[in-house]
Write a protein that holds these residues in place. Structure first.
Motif, PDB file in Angstrom:
ATOM      1  N   MET A  18      51.156  35.498  44.007  1.00 57.68           N
ATOM      2  CA  MET A  18      50.135  35.588  44.630  1.00 57.68           C
ATOM      3  C   MET A  18      49.186  34.310  44.776  1.00 57.68           C
ATOM      4  N   SER A  19      48.685  34.173  46.016  1.00 59.46           N
ATOM      5  CA  SER A  19      48.268  32.683  46.458  1.00 59.46           C
ATOM      6  C   SER A  19      46.873  32.532  45.692  1.00 59.46           C
ATOM      7  N   ASN A  20      46.199  31.335  45.738  1.00 59.04           N
ATOM      8  CA  ASN A  20      45.254  31.004  45.035  1.00 59.04           C
ATOM      9  C   ASN A  20      43.981  31.651  45.491  1.00 59.04           C
ATOM     10  N   GLU A  21      44.041  32.047  46.849  1.00 56.26           N
ATOM     11  CA  GLU A  21      42.907  32.655  47.337  1.00 56.26           C
ATOM     12  C   GLU A  21      43.099  34.060  46.899  1.00 56.26           C
ATOM     13  N   GLU A  22      44.220  34.704  47.052  1.00 55.64           N
ATOM     14  CA  GLU A  22      44.328  36.080  46.737  1.00 55.64           C
ATOM     15  C   GLU A  22      43.953  36.389  45.279  1.00 55.64           C
ATOM     16  N   LEU A  23      44.284  35.487  44.452  1.00 51.50           N
ATOM     17  CA  LEU A  23      43.832  35.574  42.904  1.00 51.50           C
ATOM     18  C   LEU A  23      42.422  35.498  42.839  1.00 51.50           C
ATOM     19  N   ARG A  24      41.878  34.504  43.582  1.00 49.11           N
ATOM     20  CA  ARG A  24      40.133  34.305  43.577  1.00 49.11           C
ATOM     21  C   ARG A  24      39.570  35.530  44.062  1.00 49.11           C
ATOM     22  N   GLN A  25      40.281  36.249  44.946  1.00 43.69           N
ATOM     23  CA  GLN A  25      39.515  37.579  45.650  1.00 43.69           C
ATOM     24  C   GLN A  25      39.606  38.708  44.714  1.00 43.69           C
ATOM     25  N   ALA A  26      40.828  38.775  44.003  1.00 46.65           N
ATOM     26  CA  ALA A  26      41.329  39.718  43.065  1.00 46.65           C
ATOM     27  C   ALA A  26      40.304  39.585  41.943  1.00 46.65           C
TER      28      ALA A  26
END
Length: 147
Positions: A1-9
């Protein structure tokens, strides 16, 4: 999972968590945690583990059965694995309220206090490991006309 995907999750987990608290879907709230834990920065109480957290849910809704929140803003701090939330907490005083060894009879009055909370996540995880709400119990008491 990318940093942005983790942030959004993580942001979505917090939104879901707070919405589930409003509907009192305690199973759903518990599912947002990796390990259920609340550290209350108003009265110093810590509720650690599912059993204690469920007791906290039950106790907090006895005084304010319609308690809910309205999110004002959210922010992510990647460096500390934290989501910060500013929100209003609202409710109607319909049951006995115990604050600092004093018990207040129901007033039927409503409160709306501005609060903040931090949600801690494990590294690389979108599951909460601790919620830390920040408030003063006196704010509710003032709005309920009890101070």
């Amino acid at each position: 999972m990318s940093n942005e995907e983790l942030r959004q999750a993580r942001l979505q987990t917090v939104r879901d968590h707070m919405a589930l608290e409003c509907t009192q879907d305690w199973d759903g709230v518990i599912d947002t945690f990796e390990h259920p834990r609340y550290e209350m920065y108003g009265n110093g109480q810590v509720h650690d583990g599912e059993e204690e957290v469920r007791r906290y849910f039950d106790a907090s809704r006895q005084s304010f059965p319609d308690q809910k929140n309205e999110i004002i803003s959210l922010a992510v701090d990647d460096a500390s694995n934290t989501v910060l939330v500013e929100f209003y907490l609202l409710g109607t005083h319909l049951g006995e309220l115990k604050v600092r060894d004093k018990t207040y009879a129901p007033t039927g009055r409503q409160f709306k206090v501005r609060m903040a909370a931090s949600f801690q996540f494990g590294p690389g995880s979108s599951k909460i490991i601790c919620e830390r709400p920040y408030t003063s119990p006196d704010l509710k008491l003032q709005q309920l006309g009890l101070l």
